[in-house]
Motif scaffolding. Structure first.
Motif, mmCIF file in Angstrom:
data_model
loop_
_atom_site.group_PDB
_atom_site.id
_atom_site.type_symbol
_atom_site.label_atom_id
_atom_site.label_comp_id
_atom_site.label_asym_id
_atom_site.label_seq_id
_atom_site.Cartn_x
_atom_site.Cartn_y
_atom_site.Cartn_z
ATOM 1 N N PRO A 1 0.939 0.217 13.357
ATOM 2 C CA PRO A 1 -0.613 0.208 12.864
ATOM 3 C C PRO A 1 -0.882 1.576 12.658
ATOM 4 O O PRO A 1 -0.518 2.465 13.130
ATOM 5 C CB PRO A 1 -1.086 -0.268 13.980
ATOM 6 N N ASN A 2 -1.920 1.847 11.526
ATOM 7 C CA ASN A 2 -2.427 2.995 11.347
ATOM 8 C C ASN A 2 -3.432 3.380 12.619
ATOM 9 O O ASN A 2 -3.530 2.653 13.543
ATOM 10 C CB ASN A 2 -3.151 2.680 9.908
ATOM 11 N N ALA A 3 -4.085 4.349 12.103
ATOM 12 C CA ALA A 3 -4.999 5.088 13.194
ATOM 13 C C ALA A 3 -6.069 4.113 13.785
ATOM 14 O O ALA A 3 -6.516 4.144 14.879
ATOM 15 C CB ALA A 3 -5.617 6.478 12.704
ATOM 16 N N ALA A 4 -6.665 3.272 13.004
ATOM 17 C CA ALA A 4 -7.598 2.020 13.029
ATOM 18 C C ALA A 4 -7.112 0.865 13.610
ATOM 19 O O ALA A 4 -7.664 -0.121 13.768
ATOM 20 C CB ALA A 4 -8.416 1.823 11.771
ATOM 21 N N ASP B 1 -5.958 -1.686 5.219
ATOM 22 C CA ASP B 1 -6.999 -1.780 5.119
ATOM 23 C C ASP B 1 -7.780 -2.792 4.390
ATOM 24 O O ASP B 1 -9.095 -2.955 4.168
ATOM 25 C CB ASP B 1 -7.873 -0.248 4.733
ATOM 26 N N ARG B 2 -7.270 -3.504 3.829
ATOM 27 C CA ARG B 2 -7.453 -4.820 3.155
ATOM 28 C C ARG B 2 -8.262 -4.486 1.898
ATOM 29 O O ARG B 2 -9.204 -5.276 1.255
ATOM 30 C CB ARG B 2 -8.034 -5.704 3.934
ATOM 31 N N LYS B 3 -8.047 -3.205 1.263
ATOM 32 C CA LYS B 3 -8.866 -2.745 0.186
ATOM 33 C C LYS B 3 -8.105 -2.918 -1.086
ATOM 34 O O LYS B 3 -8.825 -2.690 -2.374
ATOM 35 C CB LYS B 3 -9.228 -1.351 0.330
ATOM 36 N N SER B 4 -6.859 -3.195 -1.300
ATOM 37 C CA SER B 4 -6.145 -3.174 -2.338
ATOM 38 C C SER B 4 -4.816 -4.048 -2.189
ATOM 39 O O SER B 4 -4.422 -4.358 -0.765
ATOM 40 C CB SER B 4 -5.430 -1.694 -2.624
ATOM 41 N N ALA B 5 -4.336 -4.484 -3.321
ATOM 42 C CA ALA B 5 -3.144 -5.478 -3.208
ATOM 43 C C ALA B 5 -2.034 -4.866 -4.016
ATOM 44 O O ALA B 5 -2.568 -4.718 -5.326
ATOM 45 C CB ALA B 5 -3.482 -7.079 -3.308
ATOM 46 N N ALA B 6 -0.870 -5.346 -3.786
ATOM 47 C CA ALA B 6 0.232 -4.884 -4.798
ATOM 48 C C ALA B 6 0.992 -6.062 -5.064
ATOM 49 O O ALA B 6 1.494 -6.843 -3.944
ATOM 50 C CB ALA B 6 1.108 -3.712 -4.485
ATOM 51 N N VAL B 7 1.518 -6.444 -6.239
ATOM 52 C CA VAL B 7 2.623 -7.553 -6.297
ATOM 53 C C VAL B 7 3.777 -6.963 -7.141
ATOM 54 O O VAL B 7 3.900 -6.212 -7.980
ATOM 55 C CB VAL B 7 1.984 -8.698 -7.109
ATOM 56 N N VAL B 8 5.183 -7.546 -6.618
ATOM 57 C CA VAL B 8 6.096 -6.834 -7.098
ATOM 58 C C VAL B 8 6.901 -8.223 -7.402
ATOM 59 O O VAL B 8 7.248 -9.026 -6.593
ATOM 60 C CB VAL B 8 7.019 -6.029 -6.299
ATOM 61 N N GLY C 1 0.272 4.246 5.223
ATOM 62 C CA GLY C 1 0.429 3.922 6.708
ATOM 63 C C GLY C 1 1.628 4.789 7.483
ATOM 64 O O GLY C 1 1.993 5.819 6.775
ATOM 65 N N LYS C 2 1.895 4.479 8.449
ATOM 66 C CA LYS C 2 2.495 5.306 9.593
ATOM 67 C C LYS C 2 4.091 5.015 9.690
ATOM 68 O O LYS C 2 4.642 4.959 10.845
ATOM 69 C CB LYS C 2 2.053 5.418 10.819
ATOM 70 N N GLY C 3 4.842 4.363 8.465
ATOM 71 C CA GLY C 3 6.135 4.187 8.694
ATOM 72 C C GLY C 3 6.250 2.749 9.174
ATOM 73 O O GLY C 3 5.471 1.927 9.652
ATOM 74 N N ALA C 4 7.655 2.542 9.811
ATOM 75 C CA ALA C 4 8.098 1.010 10.430
ATOM 76 C C ALA C 4 7.713 1.000 11.725
ATOM 77 O O ALA C 4 8.003 1.974 12.443
ATOM 78 C CB ALA C 4 9.703 0.873 9.862
ATOM 79 N N GLY C 5 7.479 -0.228 12.152
ATOM 80 C CA GLY C 5 7.325 -0.463 13.624
ATOM 81 C C GLY C 5 8.172 -1.571 14.152
ATOM 82 O O GLY C 5 9.262 -1.659 14.152
#
Length: 545
Positions: A88-91, A138-145, A383-387
């Motif tokens: 998770p990010n800081a939020a 943050d649910r502000k963008s989406a990417a499709v590959v 983000g902050k890497g893998a978790g």
């Protein structure tokens, strides 16, 4: 899955009355419900449907049990993969990844009629369309590959959850993964290829595409020249049958399926992916522009078509969970949606196949792993890497100061594994021994190499099995220059284990990794923005008329 009945379910008995509307507040309160029926009703917004059609879910007033019965469900993961969720990010937010699979199944009369191949009806389906949908934390963008179907990759060992049949690991084109353990095997293949944890999968077949296109009411597409995708010689098979004149057209039903299946007229599998991306962007814009809540009958048509067209991983196989998923997906504006195709190169072993394009492909996957937006309209860092991962390989990142301090270097047992093999590059011989020797020279007298066959891991990681060894693992990582974010608790190891990934192919100090920037996609990723209404397909000359 059978062909969706796109007619609205007009009759509604008093035994199952509507419940309160959910969504944008346009719902009406219902009367009393009869005791014992307990049918919950969910209100779905048009924008929810728009994004879930990338993964195709439904909208409208839905009888809960009826909708649930429509949805086909399966195991999330049926293969050997160990991807881990993003920390998770800081939020406290985490990204969401959904794998969308278009199946060429001929297992029903409707699919045979739409796709031909009667003599192949009993063959297992192939995943000819595969795309990963990444929703930012943050649910502000989406990417499709998208990955072209003829891209050769490593497919892990998988078990078919329906039959129990086991399939050994293999190296072949990616569309074969669906036949080697279902959608869960395709998901495991993507996780191993990308290092990205995939939360859910969704599938749709030929009949489902037709039903959804009809329910939507048509999607606008465009060609620059007259197109007719058909066999060019009497003995040549293939061709979707798509035939239209130059310009913009609204396609639905069978014509929409023809557009999505066309390959010859566009010239390549990569161009077919572009045509699919144009269709999906146009479909999202169409649904966002429509006020479907003003027409209850049409709303029910959309709901029926969507849920009957879907196959989903079982953890999202209820209306409530799909609704919750949809509420997260509906917020992304069209100009923050970016469609891409994985950068690839010709396969030297087979000119008809492709391979991931080394550093360019890895850059795309790194952007998703690090939650870096594909467009440049948002923040420049992700983000902050893998978790943490789930299931068999429960992994969590080692953060903060461990409760148990590290033992003396000479007393720490360390196993080093060679995981430098990737889909585009073979393993680097002797890497485990080289790194183990480097640790020994630094005073880690108990460092040893794993002599088993080389593994495949995109990123170098240090794993440890229990909390009391967290300090030891962090000490080993620091000695090699491996970042703390790559130190993880894992049930898959019995002691501190350094897994040398394909990102560390030489040297004895882990190389610093460049953090990708927002919008910095490779030139050959063929990026399309969701708000771009000016896209039009060029037609390969032999298929012009």
């Amino acid at each position: 899955m059978t062909q969706s009945d796109v007619r609205g379910q007009g009759s509604r008995s008093g035994a199952a009355r509507r419940g309160p509307g959910q969504g944008n507040g346009n719902g009406r309160r219902s009367g009393r419900r009869r005791a014992g029926r307990g049918h919950r009703v969910l209100r779905w917004s048009a924008s929810t449907l728009a994004v879930l059609i990338l993964g195709t879910a439904g909208a409208g007033y839905l009888y809960y049990q009826h909708l649930s019965d429509n949805i086909e469900k399966g195991e999330r993961n049926s293969g050997d993969s160990k991807a881990h969720k993003t920390e998770p990010n800081a939020a406290g937010q985490t990204p969401l990844n959904i794998l969308m699979i278009g199946s060429d199944s001929r297992a029903s009369d409707a699919n045979v009629a739409l796709g031909g191949g009667k003599d192949h009806r009993d063959n297992p389906p192939l995943g000819d369309v595969q795309m990963l949908i990444h929703l930012s934390a943050d649910r502000k963008s989406a990417a499709v590959v998208s990955i072209p179907r003829d891209t050769r990759v490593d497919i892990p060992a998988c078990t078919d959850p329906k039959t129990g049949e086991k399939f050994p690991a293999t190296n072949t084109i990616i569309n074969a993964s669906l036949a080697r353990g279902g959608a869960g095997c395709t998901l495991a293949t993507w996780e191993n290829l990308t290092g990205v944890y995939v939360d859910h999968w969704m599938t749709i077949d030929f009949a489902g595409v037709v039903s959804m296109a009809d329910a939507i009411g048509g999607v606008e597409v465009c060609v620059n020249q007259n197109v007719w995708d058909r066999p060019l010689t009497g003995g040549e098979r293939g061709g979707s049958g798509l035939k239209m004149k130059a310009g913009s057209h609204k396609v639905q039903g069978k014509e929409a399926l023809q557009w999505l299946r066309t390959r010859h007229a566009w010239g390549s599998d990569q161009m077919r992916a572009r045509a699919q991306h144009m269709y999906m962007n146009s479909m999202i814009r169409t649904l966002k522009d429509q006020n479907v809540f003003t027409d209850t009958g049409r709303l029910m048509d959309l709901a029926e078509a969507a849920t009957k067209s879907l196959g989903v991983s079982k953890e999202i196989g209820t209306p409530k969970k799909l609704y919750d998923l949809g509420t997260q997906l509906k917020t992304v504006p069209t100009d923050r949606i970016t469609m891409t195709t994985l950068p690839t190169v010709k396969d030297p072993e087979d000119g008809n196949h492709l391979l991931p394009d080394g550093a360019n492909a890895e850059k795309v996957w790194a952007m998703i792993r690090d939650d870096v937006s594909f467009d440049d309209k948002g923040a420049k860092s992700g983000g902050k890497g893998a978790g943490a991962s789930d299931g068999k390989a429960t992994e969590t990142p080692a953060t903060g100061t461990p409760k148990d301090p590290a033992a003396a270097d000479a007393e720490i047992g360390v196993l080093v594994q060679n995981a430098t093999r990737s889909d585009s590059l073979g393993p680097v011989s002797g890497r485990a021994g080289t790194v183990a020797d480097a640790l020994a020279e630094k005073g880690f007298d108990r460092a040893t190499k794993d002599t088993s066959a080389a593994l495949s891991e995109e990123r170098t990681v240090v794993r440890y099995p229990s909390t009391d060894l967290a300090g030891d693992a962090q000490r080993v990582a620091a000695a090699l220059g491996i970042p703390a974010s790559a130190v993880r608790k894992s049930a898959d190891v019995s002691g501190v284990t350094v897994v040398v990934g394909s990102d560390w192919r030489s040297g004895t100090t882990y190389p610093k990794q460049k953090t990708p920037e927002a919008g910095d996609l490779p030139d050959n990723s063929d990026a399309l923005n969701g708000a771009d209404t000016g896209q039009c397909m060029d037609v390969y000359e032999p298929y012009q008329w």
